[in-house]
Motif scaffolding. Structure first.
Motif, PDB file in Angstrom:
ATOM      1  N   ALA A 217      -5.922  14.214  -9.402  1.00 47.70           N
ATOM      2  CA  ALA A 217      -5.885  14.677  -8.156  1.00 47.70           C
ATOM      3  C   ALA A 217      -5.768  16.096  -8.127  1.00 47.70           C
ATOM      4  O   ALA A 217      -4.643  16.611  -8.492  1.00 47.70           O
ATOM      5  N   LEU A 218      -6.625  16.985  -7.588  1.00 49.32           N
ATOM      6  CA  LEU A 218      -6.577  18.202  -7.580  1.00 49.32           C
ATOM      7  C   LEU A 218      -6.850  19.057  -6.561  1.00 49.32           C
ATOM      8  O   LEU A 218      -7.508  18.667  -5.377  1.00 49.32           O
ATOM      9  N   LEU A 219      -6.149  20.377  -6.329  1.00 47.37           N
ATOM     10  CA  LEU A 219      -6.489  21.136  -5.384  1.00 47.37           C
ATOM     11  C   LEU A 219      -6.998  22.641  -6.055  1.00 47.37           C
ATOM     12  O   LEU A 219      -6.339  23.192  -7.085  1.00 47.37           O
ATOM     13  N   LEU A 220      -8.105  22.975  -5.742  1.00 47.04           N
ATOM     14  CA  LEU A 220      -8.490  24.581  -6.289  1.00 47.04           C
ATOM     15  C   LEU A 220      -8.517  25.298  -5.106  1.00 47.04           C
ATOM     16  O   LEU A 220      -9.051  25.256  -3.984  1.00 47.04           O
ATOM     17  N   PHE A 221      -7.898  26.579  -5.273  1.00 46.64           N
ATOM     18  CA  PHE A 221      -7.636  27.489  -4.302  1.00 46.64           C
ATOM     19  C   PHE A 221      -8.685  28.735  -4.477  1.00 46.64           C
ATOM     20  O   PHE A 221      -8.304  29.350  -5.807  1.00 46.64           O
ATOM     21  N   SER A 222      -9.579  28.815  -3.849  1.00 48.40           N
ATOM     22  CA  SER A 222     -10.418  30.015  -4.026  1.00 48.40           C
ATOM     23  C   SER A 222     -10.924  30.605  -2.683  1.00 48.40           C
ATOM     24  O   SER A 222      -9.895  30.849  -1.986  1.00 48.40           O
ATOM     25  N   ASP A 223     -12.146  30.641  -2.495  1.00 45.02           N
ATOM     26  CA  ASP A 223     -12.399  31.217  -1.046  1.00 45.02           C
ATOM     27  C   ASP A 223     -11.786  30.417   0.025  1.00 45.02           C
ATOM     28  O   ASP A 223     -11.666  30.758   1.186  1.00 45.02           O
ATOM     29  N   LYS A 224     -12.139  28.884  -0.409  1.00 46.78           N
ATOM     30  CA  LYS A 224     -11.374  27.824   0.688  1.00 46.78           C
ATOM     31  C   LYS A 224     -10.785  27.147  -0.345  1.00 46.78           C
ATOM     32  O   LYS A 224     -10.279  27.258  -1.332  1.00 46.78           O
ATOM     33  N   ILE A 225     -10.082  26.041   0.309  1.00 48.10           N
ATOM     34  CA  ILE A 225      -9.152  25.126  -0.326  1.00 48.10           C
ATOM     35  C   ILE A 225     -10.073  23.929  -0.771  1.00 48.10           C
ATOM     36  O   ILE A 225     -10.548  23.420   0.451  1.00 48.10           O
ATOM     37  N   TYR A 226     -10.147  23.385  -1.667  1.00 46.51           N
ATOM     38  CA  TYR A 226     -11.192  22.345  -2.208  1.00 46.51           C
ATOM     39  C   TYR A 226     -10.145  21.281  -2.962  1.00 46.51           C
ATOM     40  O   TYR A 226      -9.490  21.663  -3.926  1.00 46.51           O
TER      41      TYR A 226
ATOM     42  N   GLN B 292      -6.944  29.359  -8.739  1.00 44.98           N
ATOM     43  CA  GLN B 292      -6.019  28.416  -9.528  1.00 44.98           C
ATOM     44  C   GLN B 292      -6.361  27.106  -9.171  1.00 44.98           C
ATOM     45  O   GLN B 292      -6.821  26.704  -7.998  1.00 44.98           O
ATOM     46  N   ILE B 293      -6.130  26.095  -9.890  1.00 43.23           N
ATOM     47  CA  ILE B 293      -5.968  24.708  -9.718  1.00 43.23           C
ATOM     48  C   ILE B 293      -4.568  24.190 -10.116  1.00 43.23           C
ATOM     49  O   ILE B 293      -3.987  24.358 -10.844  1.00 43.23           O
ATOM     50  N   LEU B 294      -4.232  23.376  -9.053  1.00 46.72           N
ATOM     51  CA  LEU B 294      -3.031  22.372  -9.004  1.00 46.72           C
ATOM     52  C   LEU B 294      -3.484  21.097  -9.508  1.00 46.72           C
ATOM     53  O   LEU B 294      -4.347  20.548  -8.610  1.00 46.72           O
ATOM     54  N   ALA B 295      -2.939  20.266 -10.439  1.00 48.10           N
ATOM     55  CA  ALA B 295      -3.588  18.948 -10.567  1.00 48.10           C
ATOM     56  C   ALA B 295      -2.179  18.074 -10.921  1.00 48.10           C
ATOM     57  O   ALA B 295      -1.435  18.270 -11.604  1.00 48.10           O
ATOM     58  N   VAL B 296      -2.452  16.630 -10.460  1.00 49.42           N
ATOM     59  CA  VAL B 296      -1.684  15.562 -10.796  1.00 49.42           C
ATOM     60  C   VAL B 296      -2.681  14.739 -11.611  1.00 49.42           C
ATOM     61  O   VAL B 296      -3.655  14.283 -11.222  1.00 49.42           O
ATOM     62  N   TYR B 297      -2.314  13.932 -12.862  1.00 47.82           N
ATOM     63  CA  TYR B 297      -3.038  12.959 -13.518  1.00 47.82           C
ATOM     64  C   TYR B 297      -2.164  11.893 -14.066  1.00 47.82           C
ATOM     65  O   TYR B 297      -0.933  12.069 -14.457  1.00 47.82           O
ATOM     66  N   ASP B 298      -2.411  10.650 -13.578  1.00 52.72           N
ATOM     67  CA  ASP B 298      -1.686   9.315 -13.907  1.00 52.72           C
ATOM     68  C   ASP B 298      -2.359   8.633 -14.913  1.00 52.72           C
ATOM     69  O   ASP B 298      -3.484   8.075 -14.344  1.00 52.72           O
ATOM     70  N   GLY B 299      -1.914   8.619 -16.053  1.00 52.19           N
ATOM     71  CA  GLY B 299      -2.648   7.777 -17.311  1.00 52.19           C
ATOM     72  C   GLY B 299      -2.320   6.500 -17.208  1.00 52.19           C
ATOM     73  O   GLY B 299      -1.573   5.851 -16.635  1.00 52.19           O
ATOM     74  N   MET B 300      -3.398   5.707 -17.904  1.00 55.38           N
ATOM     75  CA  MET B 300      -3.697   4.299 -18.001  1.00 55.38           C
ATOM     76  C   MET B 300      -4.045   3.883 -19.143  1.00 55.38           C
ATOM     77  O   MET B 300      -5.009   4.539 -19.674  1.00 55.38           O
ATOM     78  N   GLY B 301      -3.679   2.730 -19.485  1.00 52.72           N
ATOM     79  CA  GLY B 301      -4.174   2.015 -20.860  1.00 52.72           C
ATOM     80  C   GLY B 301      -3.150   1.338 -21.732  1.00 52.72           C
ATOM     81  O   GLY B 301      -3.473   1.147 -23.018  1.00 52.72           O
ATOM     82  N   GLY B 302      -2.081   1.351 -21.505  1.00 49.94           N
ATOM     83  CA  GLY B 302      -0.909   0.713 -22.336  1.00 49.94           C
ATOM     84  C   GLY B 302      -0.489   1.456 -23.352  1.00 49.94           C
ATOM     85  O   GLY B 302      -1.226   2.315 -23.774  1.00 49.94           O
ATOM     86  N   GLU B 303       0.635   1.029 -23.909  1.00 47.50           N
ATOM     87  CA  GLU B 303       1.445   1.824 -25.096  1.00 47.50           C
ATOM     88  C   GLU B 303       1.437   3.534 -24.551  1.00 47.50           C
ATOM     89  O   GLU B 303       1.765   3.749 -23.628  1.00 47.50           O
TER      90      GLU B 303
END
Length: 246
Positions: free
Chosen positions: A119-128, A52-63
């Motif tokens: 910004a993401l974390l991928l949980f697989s055989d290791k943590i990426y 699984q992937i957990l992620a945070v996205y912070d958008g930019m560009g106005g309006e």
């Protein structure tokens, strides 16, 4: 050995913002277009073998452009969860796909520079861990906090936000997309934090560490970090995902 990852995610609008340009991805959940005015708090668990992937996205560009970019990133993340054969390749492919989609959308609609951090974390055989921009990933272990992401930003002009050198939505004819990727091992009791700059611009690492180490509950620690950021002005939108390795 299979590990369980417990997580808690909060996404809220800042005190002085008129719209929420942050988004996230967690087990198929993200902020949808009809949830623009809602504060979101969710928790869940999954296995390390679920990829699984957990992620945070912070958008930019106005309006409304920033929130469109972060929503596109969140929507596009799910198809890269599950069947992971090479985690580094998966993360590079994910970033490239999202980047092209956001850039093409902005270009076709004559919107200029539109994008989102990642910004993401991928949980697989290791943590990426993987990131673009200044949204961050921290590892908290043995009473120590370590930023395992890398800020992609230029020196900040006086009293202004530092310009980003990497984000999703770049024209690769001008700048090559270069996500930062690192990996680590599973250790029971370790905690991971993914957050937008609505947290890190107002709370320093020593304060983050103290709040997390004093509170064994990831829900309590997360809520305390959000409350502190709001207390200090809440100048930006806030998204935070905290994970506990079990």
């Amino acid at each position: 050995m299979d590990f369980r990852i417990d997580f808690y995610c909060v996404n809220i609008m800042g005190s002085i913002r008129k719209n929420n340009e942050d988004n996230f991805y967690a087990l198929g959940r993200y902020r949808r277009q009809d949830e623009t005015d809602n504060d979101i708090a969710i928790k869940g668990s999954f296995s390390s073998s679920d990829n699984q992937i957990l992620a945070v996205y912070d958008g930019m560009g106005g309006e409304n452009c920033g929130e469109v970019a972060s929503l596109m990133a969140a929507c596009g993340t799910e198809k890269y969860c599950g069947n992971v054969f090479d985690s580094v390749v998966t993360l590079n492919d994910l970033c490239s796909s999202l980047n092209n989609e956001i850039f093409d959308y902005a270009n076709s609609n004559n919107l200029g520079c539109v994008g989102t951090t990642a910004a993401l974390l991928l949980f697989s055989d290791k943590i990426y861990a993987c990131n673009l921009g200044d949204s961050r990933v921290y590892k908290i272990s043995n009473n120590f906090i370590d930023q395992i992401s890398m800020d992609h930003s230029m020196p900040a002009p006086k009293r202004r936000k530092a310009p980003l050198t990497q984000f999703l939505g770049l024209s690769e004819d001008e700048i090559q997309l270069s996500p930062f990727i690192t990996q680590g091992e599973y250790n029971v009791g370790d905690k991971y934090l993914i957050c937008s700059d609505g947290i890190t611009d107002l709370i320093d690492e020593s304060e983050i560490l103290k709040i997390i180490t004093v509170n064994s509950s990831i829900e309590t620690a997360t809520d305390m970090l959000v409350s502190l950021a709001i207390q200090r002005g809440g100048i930006d939108n806030i998204t935070i995902i905290m994970c506990d390795i079990r």
